[in-house]
Design an enzyme around this catalytic site. Structure first.
Site: not given
Ligand SMILES: *Cc1c(COP(=O)(O)O)cnc(C)c1O
Length: 811
Positions: A480, A578, A705, A754
């Site tokens: 992801k 969540r 700045y 920036m």
């Molecule tokens: C991101 C995620 C993981 C991976 O977690 P890590 O700590 O990066 O290994 C596993 N399961 C879900 C549902 C996630 O969102």
């Protein structure tokens, strides 16, 4: 010349099936993807921890291979025209054949081992000795139990010198490599700390490395290790060294004043870093041993160039993908590079730009015939051939568009930016053609800040975690957010190549991008919504269902499309709060899933809130208990098996009993181990930038700045091409953050802008404009940067903005 019959005798094999046993064998294979000349190939079905070569026999047979070495009957009835040679251990048979082949030659063989620098010393010896010799050498870093066998197999009567590398990771392996290499000259580059490989003590490792050299006339390398071995020619600053280093003077290069067997000599080495100087001194020692004069050695040293062994993957102009391999041109490395190209699955037509080959070709007709075959079998659509020899001899089938040029200048002379469009281009040439000039033309040159992604490190990290899993436990790799910032398709391709079972993305768009790039592994989408359903279905993505609202909406959609049994994953809420079904919803969820025709549950999972935190281990246990209670009624209601998973990276290490049927591996894959420090992970991403300008400032001057960076005493300030728009947070201003410059940490001065940041390089020697600056990577862990920013590595990695170019490399 070998035949199937003669090889059977050499390796002591029994014929499981004999067909055309007088067939000539020229090539050895262990990977069906590399088949170029099937008829003349012998395929060894080797075992690795995750894969069994017997599975690929069918594929190799389809590609024309008719001789196989196996350890059991793979179903020979399907392969009537092939010979099958049966042995108890296929790897040992491959090695026995290589060892036999080695005994046919009496040329000098230089065997190189050591913890680091093997490949560089090998390549430099190649560069230094090439004027007199026709050299056979291990391709790239082919130094493993398989790689050495294939390297030795390349020896032919035309060669006058051999250079082979030997690498070992476990005690006992060297004896097998030694039997194949049988060096007449041994080179030991160095011995690193023991625990980076599978050894208990450094002495044990040294002993093991020394085994390569049993029977060698001389052993060459640095003190102290080399001095402990018999027949040594050692170098070092100690009194006992054969080549004693009296002084090293460094300016733009290094002048080494040495005494060799009582005679004072000077070497001029065109490098200043410690590792390169050491490797160069090892090479000088070898040349002295071979009788070269100091003048010849110095004139050759001047031409040494750094060795970049890695295949680089870059974005090019007009949407092209570039594979930069402008470092070598020989037949084996061409095969490797084409392989790498196939692995990328960019979906684009493939092109090659190829120069004359570096190896001396005695029968060009036959040799280039083989080259034509590999190009054809790799699906090349277009070839640009540069050099008199390749232009004349390489004949390609009608389907491949060909352009021919006498030299690189002629090609560059007519080059224009529109020449390539949406193609994947392999650029591969011998050194003297200087193809880096072509690469520079084909590259998109924008912002000079890059995120370099080491695909070998990624594969290494995957292996590290897999070693902790039962062989049956599946792996879902979490890719992801552009693979935690590291880029999508390229990373996913490597993971697919290494057979991960699932990929996990957050949103449907991310999954669609992977499918467009040719990724075929099942993909779980964690956060699908109604608007993404058409894309999910079109691209065969598997959504997570976490609520009844989503469940009903998706079923309604499937009903409309007339699709049944769509694969989904069910998320259960156990404490992260969540996403996920609540405990009270489980009975009705179970009933619903039992009778729905629209969905098929692939897995039941939950997510741990604090698996890395020892203080929360009770809570983690509660989550796991709740998970079991919730999933039981659902499992009972379903008439088919489903996967269960709950562990992320930290849980794989800290809660090994939670690996269940599958783990979801995220951050660890990218080389970051949260809390525990049990694995030897390698950082995957390096964020690098360059210095645009260097200024001398006086006390009282101010920087950036609002004049908040006040100079207290005369200072040297460098402006770096990275700012908060690239993801370099403003929180790192005013000395909080530091960057790595020429081996030193330089603190940020004043406010981060920036697009630029100023750093204090007063304490860093020799800083100049254009120098590279590392923001994080090996040497400056991303965890450190995260600590400075008051955040976690996840945020730093995913925060590197998309305007920062990603470049990928692989050995
Ligand atoms: C991101 C995620 C993981 C991976 O977690 P890590 O700590 O990066 O290994 C596993 N399961 C879900 C549902 C996630 O969102």
């Amino acid at each position: 010349m070998y035949t199937v019959d003669s090889i059977a005798a050499i390796i002591g094999a029994a014929f499981l099936q004999a067909a055309d046993t007088t067939r000539t064998i020229a090539h050895l294979l262990h990977d069906s993807r590399g088949v170029a000349v099937g008829e003349a190939s012998l395929f060894f079905a080797l075992h690795s921890p995750r894969s069994d070569g017997h599975r690929f026999i069918g594929d190799a047979y389809r590609k024309g291979v008719r001789a196989f070495v196996v350890d059991r009957d793979p179903g020979i009835a399907d392969f009537q025209e092939a010979s099958f040679l049966q042995v108890p251990d296929t790897l040992a048979a491959l090695q026995a054949l290589a060892a036999h082949h080695r005994t046919q030659f009496s040329i000098p063989v230089i065997g190189i081992t050591g913890s680091n620098g093997k490949t560089i010393v090998k390549e430099w010896l190649y560069q230094l000795l090439e004027p007199e010799h026709r050299i056979v050498r291990s391709p790239r870093s082919y130094n493993s139990q398989i790689g050495v066998a294939l390297s030795v197999w390349q020896m032919t009567a035309g060669h006058s010198l051999a250079l082979f590398e030997a690498g070992i990771s476990q005690p006992g392996e060297m004896a097998r490599l030694a039997a194949m290499i049988r060096p007449t000259i041994g080179v030991l580059t160095n011995i690193g700390s023991a625990h980076d490989e599978g050894f208990v003590t450094t002495e044990e490792k040294q002993h093991e490395k020394g085994r390569l050299f049993e029977g060698a006339d001389v052993i060459i390398g640095p003190e102290p290790w080399t001095g402990l071995l018999p027949n040594h020619l050692s170098w070092g600053s100690g009194r006992d060294a054969t080549l004693r280093v009296d002084a090293l003077e460094q300016d733009r290069d290094t002048e080494a004043q040495v005494t060799y067997r009582g005679v004072p000599l000077r070497f001029r080495i065109p490098f200043t870093d410690e590792a390169s100087v050491a490797n160069a001194l090892t090479c000088c020692s070898v040349l002295l041993h071979l009788g070269y004069s100091v003048d010849t050695i110095n004139s050759r040293l001047a031409t040494l160039h750094p060795v970049d062994m890695r295949l680089q993957l870059k974005r090019g102009l007009n949407g092209c993908t570039l594979i930069n391999d402008s470092y070598s041109a020989d037949y084996t490395s061409l095969q490797l590079a084409l392989h790498f190209m196939e692995q990328q699955r960019t979906g684009q037509p493939r092109a090659v730009i190829l120069s004359d080959f570096a190896e001396s070709v005695r029968e060009p007709g036959q040799f280039y015939g083989q080259v034509a075959q590999v190009l054809r079998s790799s699906g090349i659509a277009r070839a640009v051939l540069i050099g008199p020899e390749i232009s004349r001899h390489l004949q390609l089938p009608a389907g491949i568009a060909v352009q021919r040029y006498p030299d690189t200048e002629a090609f560059l002379g007519q080059y224009h930016p529109g020449l390539f469009h949406e193609e994947t281009i392999l650029v591969k040439g011998a050194r003297r053609f200087r193809f880096e000039r072509i690469v520079a033309q084909l590259e998109t040159r924008v912002h000079q800040t890059v995120l370099a992604i080491d695909l070998n490190a990624l594969a290494h990290n995957l292996r590290q975690y897999r070693a902790l899993l039962r062989p049956s436990t599946k792996v879902m790799a979490m890719v992801k957010a552009f693979s935690y910032g590291s880029g999508s398709a390229e990373v996913a391709s490597i993971l697919q190549f290494h057979h991960v079972d699932y990929l996990g993305v957050a949103y449907a768009d991310e999954g669609v991008e992977l499918r467009r790039a040719g990724i075929t592994v099942p993909i779980m989408v964690m956060n699908a919504d109604v608007s993404s359903f058409p894309a999910l279905v079109e691209h065969h993505l598997q959504p997570v269902i976490y609520s009844f609202a989503l469940l009903h909406a998706f079923e309604a959609f499937l009903r409309g499309e007339g699709l049944q049994g769509w694969p989904v994953h069910i998320e259960l809420e156990t404490g992260m709060n969540r996403l996920g079904f609540a405990t009270v919803e489980i009975p009705s969820l179970a009933r619903h899933l039992q009778q729905t025709p629209w969905l098929r549950v692939r897995s039941l999972f939950s997510h741990l809130a604090a698996s890395e935190d020892a203080a929360q281990d009770d809570f983690t246990r509660e989550q796991a208990d709740r998970f079991w209670e919730m999933l039981r009624p659902i499992e009972a209601a379903l008439s088919y098996p489903v996967l269960k998973h709950i562990a992320n990276s930290a849980a794989i290490i800290r809660h090994p009993h939670l690996q269940l049927d599958m783990v979801r591996l995220g951050i660890g894959l990218y080389g970051v181990e949260i809390e525990t420090k049990q694995l030897e992970l390698q950082p995957v991403a390096t964020l690098r930038s360059t210095i645009a300008q260097v200024k001398h400032l006086a006390a009282g001057d101010t920087v950036s700045y609002n004049r908040r960076g006040v100079i207290r005493e005369e200072s040297l300030i460098a402006t770096v091409r990275i700012g908060y728009a690239d993801g370099y947070s403003r929180r790192l201003g005013y000395g909080v953050g530091k960057m790595w410059v020429n081996g030193h940490l330089a603190p940020v001065v004043g406010t981060v802008c920036m697009d630029m940041t100023m750093i204090d390089v007063t304490q860093v020697p020799n800083v100049k404009e254009g120098d590279e600056v590392v923001v994080f990577g090996p040497g400056l862990p991303v965890q450190q940067l995260a600590d400075w920013m008051g955040t976690i590595p996840y945020e730093v990695m995913t925060g590197v903005s998309q305007r920062v170019k990603r470049v990928y490399f692989q050995e």
